[in-house]
Design an enzyme around this catalytic site. Structure first.
Site, mmCIF file in Angstrom:
data_model
loop_
_atom_site.group_PDB
_atom_site.id
_atom_site.type_symbol
_atom_site.label_atom_id
_atom_site.label_comp_id
_atom_site.label_asym_id
_atom_site.label_seq_id
_atom_site.Cartn_x
_atom_site.Cartn_y
_atom_site.Cartn_z
ATOM 1 N N GLY A 72 0.844 -1.197 0.000
ATOM 2 C CA GLY A 72 0.000 0.000 0.000
ATOM 3 C C GLY A 72 0.874 1.240 0.000
ATOM 4 O O GLY A 72 1.974 1.228 0.550
ATOM 5 N N GLN A 77 3.190 10.094 0.767
ATOM 6 C CA GLN A 77 4.481 9.412 0.924
ATOM 7 C C GLN A 77 5.428 9.720 -0.228
ATOM 8 O O GLN A 77 6.642 9.570 -0.089
ATOM 9 C CB GLN A 77 4.284 7.893 1.034
ATOM 10 C CG GLN A 77 3.596 7.467 2.324
ATOM 11 C CD GLN A 77 3.433 5.965 2.377
ATOM 12 O OE1 GLN A 77 2.430 5.427 1.903
ATOM 13 N NE2 GLN A 77 4.397 5.277 2.951
ATOM 14 N N CYS A 120 5.817 0.150 7.321
ATOM 15 C CA CYS A 120 5.482 1.266 6.424
ATOM 16 C C CYS A 120 6.684 1.546 5.538
ATOM 17 O O CYS A 120 7.817 1.586 6.022
ATOM 18 C CB CYS A 120 5.140 2.495 7.271
ATOM 19 S SG CYS A 120 4.756 3.968 6.308
ATOM 20 N N LEU A 121 6.429 1.780 4.236
ATOM 21 C CA LEU A 121 7.533 2.070 3.315
ATOM 22 C C LEU A 121 8.254 3.360 3.690
ATOM 23 O O LEU A 121 9.395 3.574 3.286
ATOM 24 C CB LEU A 121 7.013 2.155 1.875
ATOM 25 C CG LEU A 121 6.480 0.841 1.281
ATOM 26 C CD1 LEU A 121 5.988 1.068 -0.144
ATOM 27 C CD2 LEU A 121 7.526 -0.258 1.315
ATOM 28 N N HIS A 162 -4.447 2.225 7.611
ATOM 29 C CA HIS A 162 -3.048 2.683 7.657
ATOM 30 C C HIS A 162 -2.808 3.747 6.577
ATOM 31 O O HIS A 162 -2.243 4.804 6.849
ATOM 32 C CB HIS A 162 -2.121 1.473 7.457
ATOM 33 C CG HIS A 162 -0.662 1.813 7.335
ATOM 34 N ND1 HIS A 162 0.279 1.364 8.247
ATOM 35 C CD2 HIS A 162 0.029 2.532 6.407
ATOM 36 C CE1 HIS A 162 1.472 1.817 7.882
ATOM 37 N NE2 HIS A 162 1.347 2.521 6.765
ATOM 38 N N GLU A 163 -3.261 3.457 5.347
ATOM 39 C CA GLU A 163 -3.016 4.390 4.236
ATOM 40 C C GLU A 163 -3.826 5.669 4.406
ATOM 41 O O GLU A 163 -3.359 6.764 4.075
ATOM 42 C CB GLU A 163 -3.336 3.728 2.890
ATOM 43 C CG GLU A 163 -2.529 2.478 2.565
ATOM 44 C CD GLU A 163 -1.024 2.653 2.682
ATOM 45 O OE1 GLU A 163 -0.530 3.777 2.525
ATOM 46 O OE2 GLU A 163 -0.337 1.647 2.964
ATOM 47 N N HIS A 166 -2.196 8.275 6.467
ATOM 48 C CA HIS A 166 -1.197 9.088 5.756
ATOM 49 C C HIS A 166 -1.837 10.359 5.174
ATOM 50 O O HIS A 166 -1.182 11.396 5.089
ATOM 51 C CB HIS A 166 -0.583 8.294 4.597
ATOM 52 C CG HIS A 166 0.509 7.349 5.010
ATOM 53 N ND1 HIS A 166 1.693 7.778 5.552
ATOM 54 C CD2 HIS A 166 0.612 5.994 4.931
ATOM 55 C CE1 HIS A 166 2.477 6.729 5.798
ATOM 56 N NE2 HIS A 166 1.836 5.637 5.432
HETATM 57 ZN ZN ZN Z 1 2.618 3.733 5.600
#
Ligand code: ZN
Length: 200
Positions: A72, A77, A120-121, A162-163, A166
């Site tokens: 995701g 991000q 998380c990326l 989660h997304e 962001h």
């Molecule tokens: Zn994340």
């Protein structure tokens, strides 16, 4: 009439206008920002028109996400403050189309609370338990601008929450309650504890 495998693969291929090959690319088109970068804390704005530019952004986000081995990614991000998410819980299967969620809104939370380890990326190497509702109902626009509503649970519900965080400048580490593990993990991966905005 039964469809052949080739036909099935073809219809899956055509079912999403944003699908890209899932293999990593040498030069991912977008840089993924990491914990401490101010861009991750800036709230995203609604997208007023879903056009080809939005779809191209989604494709670039997918290319960067697949290259980084994620499931995701949210536009903030990659430094873009728009309410756009891409999700693919099946990144090893080239045929399944990814999901694109534009202007997503949580309509309701369902089920109970559940603890699950998230990563998380934007915080590479850090994996910590987060408590979240197990089910959500979410409304959004898809990559063609069509209104959609989805009720889901499990990993997809977790990933959507989660997304969506962001989009509000919230990171999963803000929701971690185990202070000791949080401090340890951040230190180990070289992140600054002061970059976490713990939610009380
Ligand atoms: Zn994340």
């Amino acid at each position: 009439m039964a469809r052949s495998f080739a036909q099935m693969a073809r219809s899956a291929e055509l079912s999403s206008r944003v699908q890209v090959p899932k293999e990593p690319v040498d030069q991912p088109p977008l840089e993924i920002h990491t914990l401490g970068d101010a861009v991750l804390r800036t709230p995203a704005r609604r997208i007023s028109k879903v056009d080809e530019a939005v779809r191209e952004l989604a494709r670039d986000m997918l290319r960067s996400m697949y290259t980084a081995k994620g499931i995701g990614l949210a536009a903030p991000q990659v430094g873009v403050h728009k309410q756009l998410l891409v999700i693919d819980l099946d990144p090893d299967n080239p045929a399944t189309p990814p999901m694109v969620l534009i202007n997503p809104e949580i309509r309701s939370f369902g089920g109970s609370l559940d603890t699950y380890e998230e990563g998380c990326l934007s915080i590479p190497g850090v994996y910590l338990n987060v408590v979240r509702p197990t089910a959500v109902e979410v409304s959004f626009r898809d990559e063609m601008g069509r209104p959609q509503k989805l009720r889901t649970d499990g990993l997809l519900a977790r990933c959507i929450q989660h997304e969506m965080d962001h989009l509000n400048g919230v990171l999963f580490v803000d929701r971690v309650t185990d202070e000791i593990s949080l401090n340890e993990e951040l230190k180990q991966q070289g992140f600054d504890r002061n970059a976490v905005h713990t939610i009380r």
